[in-house]
Motif scaffolding. Structure first.
Motif, short mmCIF file in Angstrom:
data_model
loop_
_atom_site.label_atom_id
_atom_site.label_comp_id
_atom_site.label_asym_id
_atom_site.label_seq_id
_atom_site.Cartn_x
_atom_site.Cartn_y
_atom_site.Cartn_z
N GLY A 53 2.35 -5.66 -38.62
CA GLY A 53 1.37 -4.87 -39.26
C GLY A 53 -0.20 -4.89 -38.31
O GLY A 53 -0.92 -4.28 -38.86
N LYS A 54 -0.23 -5.61 -37.57
CA LYS A 54 -1.51 -5.67 -36.84
C LYS A 54 -1.46 -4.73 -35.75
O LYS A 54 -0.54 -4.30 -34.97
CB LYS A 54 -1.73 -7.20 -36.25
N LYS A 55 -2.75 -4.28 -35.53
CA LYS A 55 -3.09 -3.17 -34.39
C LYS A 55 -3.74 -3.95 -33.44
O LYS A 55 -4.91 -4.46 -33.81
CB LYS A 55 -3.49 -1.84 -35.10
N LYS A 56 -3.39 -3.34 -32.19
CA LYS A 56 -4.46 -3.62 -31.01
C LYS A 56 -5.20 -2.62 -30.86
O LYS A 56 -5.27 -1.29 -31.26
CB LYS A 56 -3.62 -4.16 -29.72
N ARG A 57 -6.49 -2.92 -30.29
CA ARG A 57 -7.40 -1.97 -29.87
C ARG A 57 -7.61 -1.77 -28.31
O ARG A 57 -7.79 -3.07 -27.53
CB ARG A 57 -8.85 -1.97 -30.56
N CYS A 58 -7.83 -0.80 -28.05
CA CYS A 58 -8.58 -0.47 -26.41
C CYS A 58 -9.91 0.23 -26.52
O CYS A 58 -10.18 0.86 -27.22
CB CYS A 58 -7.52 0.13 -25.47
N LYS A 59 -10.46 0.08 -25.40
CA LYS A 59 -11.85 0.93 -25.13
C LYS A 59 -11.69 1.61 -24.05
O LYS A 59 -11.16 1.23 -22.88
CB LYS A 59 -12.95 -0.07 -25.04
N LEU A 109 -11.25 0.56 -7.00
CA LEU A 109 -10.60 0.24 -8.19
C LEU A 109 -10.53 -1.12 -8.43
O LEU A 109 -10.16 -2.00 -7.51
CB LEU A 109 -9.24 0.68 -8.53
N ALA A 110 -10.79 -1.76 -9.41
CA ALA A 110 -10.54 -3.35 -9.86
C ALA A 110 -9.80 -3.20 -11.11
O ALA A 110 -10.24 -2.66 -12.04
CB ALA A 110 -11.93 -3.90 -9.90
N ARG A 111 -8.75 -4.08 -11.08
CA ARG A 111 -7.77 -4.05 -12.19
C ARG A 111 -7.17 -5.44 -12.38
O ARG A 111 -7.31 -6.24 -11.67
CB ARG A 111 -6.57 -3.22 -11.87
N SER A 112 -7.16 -5.80 -13.72
CA SER A 112 -6.57 -6.83 -14.14
C SER A 112 -4.93 -6.93 -14.43
O SER A 112 -4.56 -5.57 -14.44
CB SER A 112 -7.09 -7.49 -15.42
N SER A 113 -4.33 -7.98 -14.59
CA SER A 113 -2.82 -7.99 -14.59
C SER A 113 -2.32 -7.39 -15.84
O SER A 113 -1.29 -7.02 -15.86
CB SER A 113 -2.44 -9.40 -14.54
N ILE A 114 -3.21 -7.34 -16.92
CA ILE A 114 -2.96 -6.64 -18.17
C ILE A 114 -3.35 -5.37 -18.35
O ILE A 114 -3.15 -4.59 -19.26
CB ILE A 114 -3.10 -7.61 -19.49
N GLY A 115 -3.98 -4.80 -17.30
CA GLY A 115 -4.41 -3.27 -17.52
C GLY A 115 -5.93 -2.92 -17.47
O GLY A 115 -6.27 -1.80 -17.54
#
Length: 160
Positions: A53-59, A109-115
């Motif tokens: 029931g928990k929700k992740k957030r992104c920016k 571009l600079a990216r992390s492994s999780i996006g």
């Protein structure tokens, strides 16, 4: 260092890194010195609830931009600064997208492994482009601090 698994900490971290990089560019590239960049704090998007029931957030939409004329020499300086600056941060994949350079459009571009992603886009003046530079950031989905702490305690409870 902040716990970048927590949404608030990751958002703060990426904003700080983008701001630091903008300041580096202002020092290294004469045509960016003492300019007033436009800033957008972006917006928070909420993901679908998980099985608990928990929700992740992104920016999304975190952005610094400036309409200014740059040269190819400036682009080279910016690329060198971009690659050397972001290699020291949480992102591990740094690349230069060269597909549109023949029409004076540059993208780094600079990216992390999780996006997580930070991009620098430069348009040089020509008949197709309005000259500008943009730094954009995306913070991949994470739990808020209150939900993350609850997630950790639930996962510890389940292991017992």
């Amino acid at each position: 260092m902040d716990n970048l698994d927590i949404f608030e900490d990751a958002s703060k971290y990426f904003l700080e890194k983008m701001t630091e990089f903008k300041e580096v560019l202002s020092d290294k590239v004469n045509s960016l010195n003492n300019k007033d960049w436009l800033f957008s704090k972006g917006s928070v998007k909420t993901c679908k609830a998980d099985e608990t029931g928990k929700k992740k957030r992104c920016k999304v939409g975190l952005n610094y931009r400036l309409k200014t004329e740059l040269s190819v020499d400036d682009v080279d300086i910016i690329w060198n600064e971009f690659s050397s600056f972001f290699i020291k941060t949480y992102v591990e994949n740094i690349e230069r997208i060269s597909n549109n350079e023949e029409i004076a459009r540059y993208e780094f571009l600079a990216r992390s492994s999780i996006g997580d992603e930070i991009s620098c886009t430069i348009y040089l003046a020509n008949e197709w482009n309005i000259p500008q530079i943009s730094l954009s950031g995306f913070v991949a989905p994470r739990y808020k601090k209150s939900e993350y702490m609850g997630y950790l305690s639930n996962s510890v409870d389940k292991k017992v």
